[in-house]
Scaffold this active site. Structure first.
Site, PDB file in Angstrom:
ATOM      1  N   ASP A 134      95.413  76.167  24.293  1.00  0.00           N
ATOM      2  CA  ASP A 134      93.936  77.436  23.750  1.00  0.00           C
ATOM      3  C   ASP A 134      94.421  78.196  24.835  1.00  0.00           C
ATOM      4  OD1 ASP A 134      92.933  78.974  22.225  1.00  0.00           O
ATOM      5  OD2 ASP A 134      90.920  77.462  22.948  1.00  0.00           O
ATOM      6  N   TYR A 137      87.771  69.659  23.816  1.00  0.00           N
ATOM      7  CA  TYR A 137      86.821  70.002  22.534  1.00  0.00           C
ATOM      8  C   TYR A 137      86.248  69.179  21.794  1.00  0.00           C
ATOM      9  CZ  TYR A 137      89.205  74.290  23.629  1.00  0.00           C
ATOM     10  OH  TYR A 137      89.605  75.391  24.122  1.00  0.00           O
ATOM     11  N   ASP A 142      97.892  81.641  23.949  1.00  0.00           N
ATOM     12  CA  ASP A 142      96.977  83.061  24.343  1.00  0.00           C
ATOM     13  C   ASP A 142      98.042  83.993  24.561  1.00  0.00           C
ATOM     14  OD1 ASP A 142      95.419  82.959  22.111  1.00  0.00           O
ATOM     15  OD2 ASP A 142      93.943  83.795  23.046  1.00  0.00           O
ATOM     16  N   ASP A 185      98.402  75.273  35.864  1.00  0.00           N
ATOM     17  CA  ASP A 185      98.651  76.364  36.267  1.00  0.00           C
ATOM     18  C   ASP A 185      99.606  77.130  37.445  1.00  0.00           C
ATOM     19  OD1 ASP A 185      98.641  73.875  38.210  1.00  0.00           O
ATOM     20  OD2 ASP A 185      97.148  75.113  39.774  1.00  0.00           O
TER      21      ASP A 185
END
Ligand code: NAD
Length: 355
Positions: A247, A141, A251, A223
């Site tokens: 991130d 980011y 979630d 993963d």
């Protein structure tokens, strides 16, 4: 105790949930004899509409001078086609960078009353209590170079994932400290089978681990972790990972708890910490009194605990949320048959009454 809080409601449901959280803070101030002074500030779309930029200097100045920052959420379709530097989300990145908030703490704890609201089976989620420690100011980011350019006659977009040893060391230390105060289990998540940044990450985490022999460290590829979070979430206690992976995984962890509308977060590392719900501005339900205010109210509880050392007050909020849920009150996102459906304002009122 007297504290100044910079309040940034932002956009969409941000304004609704922050209004609720301030009501809770007001009750806490009264009951426990504290003074919380609020300084309202603009960021995101609200700032773009008023000042033309997503993060005005005035907002940063106020934030730096305060004892903590409370943020709602930023963004919305109105600004989606803005150029990159004029997107509301730039405000978040700017605040994190300028305040030096490199550690994002995201608890995903299932309230017993909400076990049935999870998309997963009761026996899988019951008792889940995870903290995701996400690196917040490095990685993809923020890495340079990034942008768009023409290559071989077509447009390409590119970003850079980059981490320095010191960036990894400080977030690893934060995670080990948190793990030490809980069940002393830390899982570091990376993609070391493919990415150089992850290989460095793993090397530094292993070095830091030598200072924490009492904490059991494990490593997992991202993963696999995304799969394990659904298969057997109770195997995790504290997860530490880089910005992008954190991130996404936080979630995912949110959905274990029933709804993203339940998830609070704290961003620490600098002198002033920032507290915000994990969710965004939810344009689909904005302005309709439908948003779940609990994530923001729980974020305020984290503020009391982490920034002001007011654990008793934080527990009072947590207990009130628990009580309201046990009595069957629900916003739409966590509603199941037989429960009482409430709007944002009514849910806030219930939490105030049960404080
Ligand atoms: P979102 O979190 O806003 O919404 C995702 C879904 O969850 C939506 O269906 C929404 O209605 C629901 N939801 C979210 N919070 C809820 C709550 N408190 N109560 C009930 N339901 C809730 O994510 P998105 O739709 O991907 O993004 C919308 C906007 O928010 C975008 O502009 C995005 O960039 C921005 N965003 C901001 C932040 C932030 O400010 N920290 C974080 C994520 C997304």
């Amino acid at each position: 105790m007297k504290k100044t809080i910079t309040v940034i409601p932002g956009d969409g449901i941000g304004t609704e949930v922050v209004a609720g959280a301030l009501q809770i803070l007001d009750v806490i101030a009264k009951r426990f004899d504290h003074t919380f002074e609020y300084k309202n500030a603009l960021a995101g779309g609200a700032a773009l509409d008023t000042t033309g930029i997503p993060l005005p200097e005035e907002t940063l100045k106020l934030a730096k001078l305060s004892d903590a920052v409370l943020l709602g959420a930023v963004g919305g379709p109105k600004w989606d086609s803005n150029p990159q530097h004029l997107k509301p989300e730039r405000a978040l990145l700017g605040l994190r960078k300028e305040l030096g908030l490199y550690a994002n703490i995201r608890p995903a704890k299932i309230y017993s009353a909400l076990v049935d609201a999870s998309a997963l089976k009761k026996e899988v989620v019951e008792g889940v209590d995870i903290i995701v420690v996400r690196e917040l100011t490095g990685g993809l980011y923020f890495g340079k170079p990034s942008g768009f350019e023409q290559r071989n006659g077509e447009e390409v977009g590119f970003n850079t994932m980059i981490y320095s040893e010191s960036e990894v060391r400080r977030i690893a230390e934060s995670a080990f400290e948190i793990a030490r105060k809980r069940s002393k289990k830390l899982c570091s998540v990376d993609k070391a089978n493919v990415l150089e940044t992850s290989q460095l990450w793993r090397k530094v985490v292993l070095e830091v681990a030598k200072k924490y022999p009492d904490v059991e460290l494990s490593h997992m590829y991202v993963d696999n972790c995304s799969m394990q979070l659904i298969r057997n979430p109770k195997q995790f206690d504290v997860i530490v990972t880089e910005n992008l992976f954190g991130d996404i995984l936080s979630d995912e962890a949110a959905m274990l708890t029933g709804s993203i509308g339940m998830l609070a977060s704290a961003s620490l590392g600098g002198t002033v910490a920032m507290y915000e719900p994990v969710h965004g501005s939810a344009p689909d339900i904005a302005g309709q009194n439908k948003a779940n205010p609990i994530a923001t109210i729980a974020s305020v509880a984290m503020m009391l605990k982490y920034s002001f050392n007011l654990s008793l007050e934080a527990d009072a909020i947590e207990n009130s949320i628990q009580r309201v849920l046990s009595k069957g009150f629900r916003t739409g996102d966590i509603y199941t048959e037989g429960m009482t459906l409430l709007g944002t304002k009514e849910m806030t009122k219930k939490i105030v009454e049960n404080l």
